[in-house]
Structure formats: structure tokens, C-alpha cells
Design a protein around this motif. Structure first.
Motif, short mmCIF file in Angstrom:
data_model
loop_
_atom_site.label_atom_id
_atom_site.label_comp_id
_atom_site.label_asym_id
_atom_site.label_seq_id
_atom_site.Cartn_x
_atom_site.Cartn_y
_atom_site.Cartn_z
N ALA A 125 -26.72 -18.98 13.68
CA ALA A 125 -25.74 -18.64 15.35
C ALA A 125 -25.54 -17.71 14.68
O ALA A 125 -25.15 -17.19 13.82
CB ALA A 125 -25.03 -20.03 14.23
N HIS A 126 -24.51 -16.96 16.36
CA HIS A 126 -24.15 -16.36 16.28
C HIS A 126 -22.32 -17.18 16.75
O HIS A 126 -22.21 -18.34 17.54
CB HIS A 126 -24.09 -15.95 17.49
CG HIS A 126 -23.84 -14.28 17.92
ND1 HIS A 126 -23.65 -13.41 17.51
CD2 HIS A 126 -22.80 -14.64 18.70
CE1 HIS A 126 -22.77 -12.29 17.99
NE2 HIS A 126 -22.33 -13.27 18.50
N PHE A 127 -21.47 -16.71 16.27
CA PHE A 127 -20.02 -17.14 16.40
C PHE A 127 -19.22 -16.53 17.53
O PHE A 127 -19.04 -15.12 17.26
CB PHE A 127 -19.45 -17.48 14.84
CG PHE A 127 -19.87 -18.25 13.61
CD1 PHE A 127 -20.06 -19.66 14.18
CD2 PHE A 127 -21.39 -17.09 13.10
CE1 PHE A 127 -21.11 -20.05 13.17
CE2 PHE A 127 -21.67 -18.16 12.20
CZ PHE A 127 -21.94 -19.65 12.11
N MET A 128 -18.49 -16.97 17.75
CA MET A 128 -16.64 -16.48 18.97
C MET A 128 -16.28 -17.12 18.89
O MET A 128 -16.57 -18.59 18.49
CB MET A 128 -17.80 -16.45 20.10
CG MET A 128 -17.67 -15.57 21.09
SD MET A 128 -17.83 -15.61 22.71
CE MET A 128 -16.91 -14.62 23.82
N SER A 129 -15.11 -16.79 18.92
CA SER A 129 -13.98 -17.99 18.83
C SER A 129 -12.88 -17.19 20.41
O SER A 129 -12.87 -16.26 21.05
CB SER A 129 -12.79 -17.52 18.60
OG SER A 129 -10.79 -17.77 18.36
N ASN A 148 -29.88 -17.64 20.53
CA ASN A 148 -30.28 -18.66 20.77
C ASN A 148 -29.60 -20.03 20.85
O ASN A 148 -29.58 -21.19 20.65
CB ASN A 148 -31.67 -18.80 19.86
CG ASN A 148 -33.19 -18.08 20.60
OD1 ASN A 148 -32.53 -18.57 21.49
ND2 ASN A 148 -33.83 -17.79 19.60
N LYS A 149 -28.68 -19.20 19.71
CA LYS A 149 -27.62 -20.26 19.34
C LYS A 149 -26.16 -20.43 18.52
O LYS A 149 -25.91 -18.89 18.30
CB LYS A 149 -28.50 -20.87 17.89
CG LYS A 149 -27.67 -22.30 17.22
CD LYS A 149 -27.97 -22.45 16.05
CE LYS A 149 -29.18 -23.58 16.11
NZ LYS A 149 -29.51 -23.68 14.37
N VAL A 150 -25.49 -19.69 19.62
CA VAL A 150 -24.19 -19.95 19.61
C VAL A 150 -23.17 -20.57 19.75
O VAL A 150 -22.81 -22.15 20.09
CB VAL A 150 -23.71 -18.93 21.27
CG1 VAL A 150 -21.99 -18.82 21.08
CG2 VAL A 150 -25.15 -17.54 21.90
#
Ligand SMILES: C[S@@+](CC[C@H](N)C(=O)[O-])C[C@H]1O[C@@H](n2cnc3c(N)ncnc32)[C@H](O)[C@@H]1O
Length: 220
Positions: A125-129, A148-150
Motif C-alpha cells: 500500500a501507499h500511505f498518506m495522512s 493500486n492501493k492507497v
């Protein structure tokens, strides 16, 4: 180099909010503390701990000097939610005090719970806040388009309606969205949407959003 403190400052990950997800190591560190620094929500998890409790809020920068001065006489612990290494106050504290002056005790991140709840892996997954970062909402469009996955942290300040509107306007198509609210707590809710149905949803409180391209589950 930062001056060596008499006592290391502990930064302890308290998990997503329910006592069941606090590790024994974290609990032991908390019980042995003279001073606990944390949000009201985290301090309230430990009513039986006799430590002096200091509320952490908008004072988070100025509090650092107080923490340093207290640590010369006391065992100070900073409580953070989830894991200290994932979007937390720990970055600022370790940056200011130096790694040698801190003891970081990991916790279970809300991200781990969110992926467990939907039965998917998070290593890809790619992460973000977006927690306290409403201005970064536009940036989410590009991130969702190119991964594809966040997985996104949201303090509840951005409504599902605004999220849906921003993504559709930005040209995002065909995503499955999991909205994971209040994980581990009594009012936990984990729901699945598409971009349109997300726009009609209501959410309350802190949440994790996971965006996946449709069909990705078949390749897992
Ligand atoms: C400052 S970040 C801290 C993340 C934390 N370090 C972790 O590893 O879970 C706070 C954000 O985490 C998410 N969060 C924390 N606890 C949660 C929970 N129990 N359920 C859903 N989201 C949660 C929310 O998106 C909230 O805005």
C-alpha cells in the motif's frame, strides 16, 4: 549533537484506542512512569496510573522544553496513538531530543487494524495522512490515480462527500473504498463503497480510508 539527558524520554505507542490492543511492554512502561504526557483520550485510558498527567494539545511545541527539564528528575513518557513511527509526535520529539535521549516503544497502528478488518495486505500500500492537513486533499487525487492501493488517515475533518466529489472531479474512476471508523472502539464501523456511494455516506470521528483498484483482490 543533543545533550545527553539524565533519563531517556519514553515515547509509547498505545494502539488504536482500546486497551486490548496495548502491548504488555507498553503497559509496563506506562505504569513505571512518573509523568505521562498525552491527549485526553490517551490519558483517560490509564486512570489507575498514579503519574502526574500533562495534557498534550496545541502546546505540543512549547511542551518539549518542559519535557526536557522534567526528564532530569523524572521518568517522562509521551503517549501517542497507534505506532510512534507512523505519522506521530515522535518525529518531532526524536528530532529535537535526539535518538539517544528517547526510548521508542512500538504500538499497533490503526493501519494494521484497518487492513486486518478488510482482510487485505498492507505491504503493497501507499500511505498518506490528511490528519490536520485538509490542504493536501487535492494531492490525494494524483496519489489515488497512480497507486493500486492507497491508505489514508483522516481525522474526520474531511467528509466522505467532499472526498468523493474531489476524486470524481479529478478524474478518478472505478475504485473500491473501505471506510474504517473508530477501529477497536465500541462504535467501530467498517464499510465498503464505490466513488458514488461514498458521496452519500456519513462518517463520524477518526477514520482510515483504503482505496483499491477493482479486481485487485483477485490478484492477492
Ligand atoms: C496523528 S495520526 C496517528 C496515527 C498513529 N500513529 C497510528 O499508527 O495509528 C491520527 C489518525 O490516525 C487515525 N486513527 C487513529 N486511531 C484510529 C482508530 N481507532 N480508528 C480509525 N482511525 C484511527 C485517524 O485517521 C487519525 O486522524
Amino acid at each position: 549533537m543533543a545533550k545527553r539527558l539524565t533519563n531517556k524520554v519514553a515515547i509509547i505507542g498505545c494502539g488504536p484506542g482500546s486497551l486490548g490492543y496495548i502491548t504488555l511492554k507498553a503497559l509496563q512502561g506506562i505504569k513505571e512512569s512518573d509523568v505521562l504526557v498525552g491527549s485526553k483520550r490517551l490519558l483517560n485510558l490509564f486512570p489507575e496510573v498514579k503519574a502526574n498527567k500533562i495534557l498534550l494539545g496545541k502546546n505540543y511545541r512549547t511542551l518539549l522544553s518542559k519535557i526536557v527539564s522534567l526528564s532530569s528528575r523524572k521518568k517522562v513518557t509521551i503517549l501517542v496513538s497507534g505506532d510512534p513511527g507512523f505519522f506521530s509526535y515522535a518525529r518531532l520529539v526524536v528530532g529535537r531530543l535526539g535518538q539517544k535521549n528517547c526510548e521508542v516503544i512500538p504500538g499497533i497502528s490503526c493501519m494494521q487494524l484497518a487492513f486486518a478488518a478488510i482482510g487485505k495486505t498492507w505491504n503493497d500500500a501507499h500511505f498518506m495522512s490528511l490528519h490536520g492537513r485538509r490542504s493536501e486533499l487535492e494531492g490525494l487525487v494524483e496519489v489515488v490515480k497512480t497507486h493500486n492501493k492507497v491508505a489514508v488517515l483522516n481525522d474526520g475533518g474531511i467528509s466522505p462527500r467532499l472526498l468523493s466529489h474531489t476524486l470524481i472531479k479529478g478524474g478518478v474512476k472505478d475504485r473500491k473504498i473501505f471506510l474504517c471508523e473508530n477501529l477497536s472502539l465500541e462504535n467501530e464501523k467498517v464499510r465498503e463503497f464505490n466513488l458514488d456511494s461514498l458521496g452519500k455516506a456519513e462518517a463520524e470521528g477518526m477514520n482510515v480510508l483504503i482505496f483499491t483498484t477493482q479486481g485487485i483482490s483477485s490478484s492477492e
